[in-house]
Design a protein around this motif. Sequence first.
Motif, PDB file in Angstrom:
ATOM      1  N   CYS A   1      -4.813   0.429   4.278  1.00  0.00           N
ATOM      2  CA  CYS A   1      -5.351   0.130   2.950  1.00  0.00           C
ATOM      3  C   CYS A   1      -5.649  -1.363   2.862  1.00  0.00           C
ATOM      4  O   CYS A   1      -4.859  -2.146   2.334  1.00  0.00           O
ATOM      5  CB  CYS A   1      -4.360   0.553   1.864  1.00  0.00           C
ATOM      6  SG  CYS A   1      -4.949   0.261   0.179  1.00  0.00           S
ATOM      7  N   TYR A   2      -6.795  -1.752   3.405  1.00  0.00           N
ATOM      8  CA  TYR A   2      -7.282  -3.129   3.319  1.00  0.00           C
ATOM      9  C   TYR A   2      -6.283  -4.164   3.835  1.00  0.00           C
ATOM     10  O   TYR A   2      -6.225  -5.287   3.349  1.00  0.00           O
ATOM     11  CB  TYR A   2      -7.669  -3.454   1.873  1.00  0.00           C
ATOM     12  CG  TYR A   2      -8.648  -2.482   1.294  1.00  0.00           C
ATOM     13  CD1 TYR A   2      -9.959  -2.433   1.746  1.00  0.00           C
ATOM     14  CD2 TYR A   2      -8.250  -1.574   0.311  1.00  0.00           C
ATOM     15  CE1 TYR A   2     -10.865  -1.519   1.230  1.00  0.00           C
ATOM     16  CE2 TYR A   2      -9.151  -0.653  -0.208  1.00  0.00           C
ATOM     17  CZ  TYR A   2     -10.455  -0.630   0.250  1.00  0.00           C
ATOM     18  OH  TYR A   2     -11.348   0.278  -0.255  1.00  0.00           O
ATOM     19  N   GLY A   3      -5.485  -3.791   4.800  1.00  0.00           N
ATOM     20  CA  GLY A   3      -4.559  -4.740   5.412  1.00  0.00           C
ATOM     21  C   GLY A   3      -3.281  -4.967   4.643  1.00  0.00           C
ATOM     22  O   GLY A   3      -2.468  -5.821   5.034  1.00  0.00           O
ATOM     23  N   LEU A   4      -3.050  -4.253   3.544  1.00  0.00           N
ATOM     24  CA  LEU A   4      -1.813  -4.417   2.778  1.00  0.00           C
ATOM     25  C   LEU A   4      -0.622  -3.871   3.566  1.00  0.00           C
ATOM     26  O   LEU A   4      -0.735  -2.843   4.243  1.00  0.00           O
ATOM     27  CB  LEU A   4      -1.907  -3.661   1.453  1.00  0.00           C
ATOM     28  CG  LEU A   4      -2.853  -4.217   0.386  1.00  0.00           C
ATOM     29  CD1 LEU A   4      -3.054  -3.184  -0.715  1.00  0.00           C
ATOM     30  CD2 LEU A   4      -2.305  -5.501  -0.204  1.00  0.00           C
ATOM     31  N   PRO A   5       0.545  -4.530   3.479  1.00  0.00           N
ATOM     32  CA  PRO A   5       1.758  -3.914   4.038  1.00  0.00           C
ATOM     33  C   PRO A   5       2.006  -2.581   3.345  1.00  0.00           C
ATOM     34  O   PRO A   5       1.550  -2.364   2.218  1.00  0.00           O
ATOM     35  CB  PRO A   5       2.855  -4.934   3.680  1.00  0.00           C
ATOM     36  CG  PRO A   5       2.139  -6.208   3.406  1.00  0.00           C
ATOM     37  CD  PRO A   5       0.798  -5.832   2.846  1.00  0.00           C
ATOM     38  N   ARG A   6       2.726  -1.703   4.010  1.00  0.00           N
ATOM     39  CA  ARG A   6       2.884  -0.353   3.464  1.00  0.00           C
ATOM     40  C   ARG A   6       4.289  -0.099   2.935  1.00  0.00           C
ATOM     41  O   ARG A   6       5.279  -0.517   3.533  1.00  0.00           O
ATOM     42  CB  ARG A   6       2.554   0.686   4.537  1.00  0.00           C
ATOM     43  CG  ARG A   6       2.497   2.104   3.984  1.00  0.00           C
ATOM     44  CD  ARG A   6       2.178   3.120   5.053  1.00  0.00           C
ATOM     45  NE  ARG A   6       2.073   4.463   4.489  1.00  0.00           N
ATOM     46  CZ  ARG A   6       1.910   5.559   5.201  1.00  0.00           C
ATOM     47  NH1 ARG A   6       1.822   5.474   6.521  1.00  0.00           N
ATOM     48  NH2 ARG A   6       1.826   6.743   4.610  1.00  0.00           N
ATOM     49  N   VAL A   7       4.347   0.606   1.812  1.00  0.00           N
ATOM     50  CA  VAL A   7       5.610   1.106   1.275  1.00  0.00           C
ATOM     51  C   VAL A   7       5.913   2.430   1.959  1.00  0.00           C
ATOM     52  O   VAL A   7       5.038   3.302   2.043  1.00  0.00           O
ATOM     53  CB  VAL A   7       5.522   1.336  -0.253  1.00  0.00           C
ATOM     54  CG1 VAL A   7       6.817   1.915  -0.795  1.00  0.00           C
ATOM     55  CG2 VAL A   7       5.184   0.041  -0.971  1.00  0.00           C
ATOM     56  N   GLY A   8       7.113   2.600   2.441  1.00  0.00           N
ATOM     57  CA  GLY A   8       7.479   3.871   3.053  1.00  0.00           C
ATOM     58  C   GLY A   8       7.468   4.984   2.019  1.00  0.00           C
ATOM     59  O   GLY A   8       7.752   4.759   0.837  1.00  0.00           O
TER      60      GLY A   8
ATOM     61  N   ALA B   1       0.813  -1.211   0.000  1.00  0.00           N
ATOM     62  CA  ALA B   1       0.000   0.000   0.000  1.00  0.00           C
ATOM     63  C   ALA B   1       0.849   1.265   0.000  1.00  0.00           C
ATOM     64  O   ALA B   1       1.946   1.298   0.568  1.00  0.00           O
ATOM     65  CB  ALA B   1      -0.915  -0.005   1.215  1.00  0.00           C
ATOM     66  N   PHE B   2       0.296   2.322  -0.593  1.00  0.00           N
ATOM     67  CA  PHE B   2       0.947   3.616  -0.627  1.00  0.00           C
ATOM     68  C   PHE B   2       0.312   4.583   0.371  1.00  0.00           C
ATOM     69  O   PHE B   2       0.626   5.766   0.377  1.00  0.00           O
ATOM     70  CB  PHE B   2       0.904   4.188  -2.046  1.00  0.00           C
ATOM     71  CG  PHE B   2       1.919   3.569  -2.974  1.00  0.00           C
ATOM     72  CD1 PHE B   2       2.871   4.353  -3.603  1.00  0.00           C
ATOM     73  CD2 PHE B   2       1.936   2.199  -3.214  1.00  0.00           C
ATOM     74  CE1 PHE B   2       3.814   3.793  -4.456  1.00  0.00           C
ATOM     75  CE2 PHE B   2       2.866   1.628  -4.063  1.00  0.00           C
ATOM     76  CZ  PHE B   2       3.811   2.418  -4.683  1.00  0.00           C
ATOM     77  N   THR B   3      -0.590   4.068   1.193  1.00  0.00           N
ATOM     78  CA  THR B   3      -1.161   4.833   2.298  1.00  0.00           C
ATOM     79  C   THR B   3      -1.283   3.899   3.498  1.00  0.00           C
ATOM     80  O   THR B   3      -1.163   2.680   3.367  1.00  0.00           O
ATOM     81  CB  THR B   3      -2.567   5.374   1.970  1.00  0.00           C
ATOM     82  OG1 THR B   3      -3.470   4.270   1.801  1.00  0.00           O
ATOM     83  CG2 THR B   3      -2.564   6.234   0.715  1.00  0.00           C
ATOM     84  N   ALA B   4      -1.565   4.475   4.656  1.00  0.00           N
ATOM     85  CA  ALA B   4      -1.845   3.657   5.830  1.00  0.00           C
ATOM     86  C   ALA B   4      -3.264   3.097   5.730  1.00  0.00           C
ATOM     87  O   ALA B   4      -4.117   3.653   5.053  1.00  0.00           O
ATOM     88  CB  ALA B   4      -1.704   4.511   7.097  1.00  0.00           C
TER      89      ALA B   4
END
Length: 285
Positions: free
Chosen positions: A158-165, A153-156
Motif C-alpha cells: 500500500c504505497y510503501g506504508l509499513p503494515r499492521v498485522g 497499511a492494512f494491506t500489503a
Amino acid sequence: MTTYVRILATTTAAVAVLGATLAGCADGAGKAVTSGSSAARAAATSSPGAVKGPPTLAPGPGGLTPVFKRGNPAAGKTVALTFDADMTADQGTRAARGERFDNPSLIALLRRLEVPSTVFMTGRWAEEYPTQAKAIGEDPLFEIANHSYSHYAFTADCYGLPRVGETKMNEDVQRAFTAFDEAGARNVVPYFRFPGGCYDDAALRALAPSKVTAVQWDVVSGDAFATDAEAVAQQVLEGVKPGSLVVMHCTRSAAPVTEDAVQQIVPELRKQGYRFVKVSELMSH
C-alpha cells in the motif's frame, strides 16, 4: 476518461510520496449557503444525526465491515469535504525537529467559511496535538473520525506504508479512539478511513469487532504534496457531483496548498448550489 486517468495518476503519485514520508441531504430547492451566514453551523448543531447519533451502514456479507463511498445523488446537491490529519506512529522525532503535521489555519478557514467537515484523525496526531484535537472535537461544525492510530497499511503493498498485522488491526483502531478520548476530543463518530485507502476482505473482517463504517471517497483532491492550489481546486470542482465525498488533507508539511484550494472550492460550489455537510449527514440519506 481523460480526467479519470489524470486524477488516478495524480493520486497514485501523491499517495506514494505520502506513504514514504507519512508511512479521505440538500433541501428540496438545493439552495446555496452563503459564507457569511450562520446556516451551516446551525445545520451542524440541529441535524437529526446530532440527536439520534451518527448513522452507520449494516455489515456486509459474512459480517464484513461496511464501506461507504458517496452519498445518495437523489438527496440533492450535497457534498462532504473530508480532511485526513495524518501522522504516523514513528514521526515523533520529525515533529520534535519542527515539522508540522497540523494545519490550524485550514481549520480556522473552515470555521470562517462555516463549512461542516469531517476530520479523519490518526491517534498519533491527537497525541501530538491534543489541544487542537480537543478544540476540533468540541466544535459542532466538525466531527472526528478514525484514521487508525499508526497510519500504517492494512494491506500489503500500500504505497510503501509499513503494515499492521492482521491480528493487530482492531487494536490499532481502538488505540486511536483511546487517544481521542485522552485528548478530550468529543463528537467522535464511528467511521474509519484506511490509511492509503487500501483494504481487502481480510481487513474488513478484522475490523468487524469495532463496529465502524469504513469511509472512502469518490473525489480525490490531489492535494498531497501539491504545489498548485488552483490545480487542486480545479480537480475537485471537475469531480464533484451531488452526494460526492472529497478526500483532502489537514497536514501542513504534506499538503501545503490545501487552505488556498479550499478558498477557491467553497465559494464556487456554493455558487453552483451545493450545500456542505459532514459525512454523518451524507450517510443519513
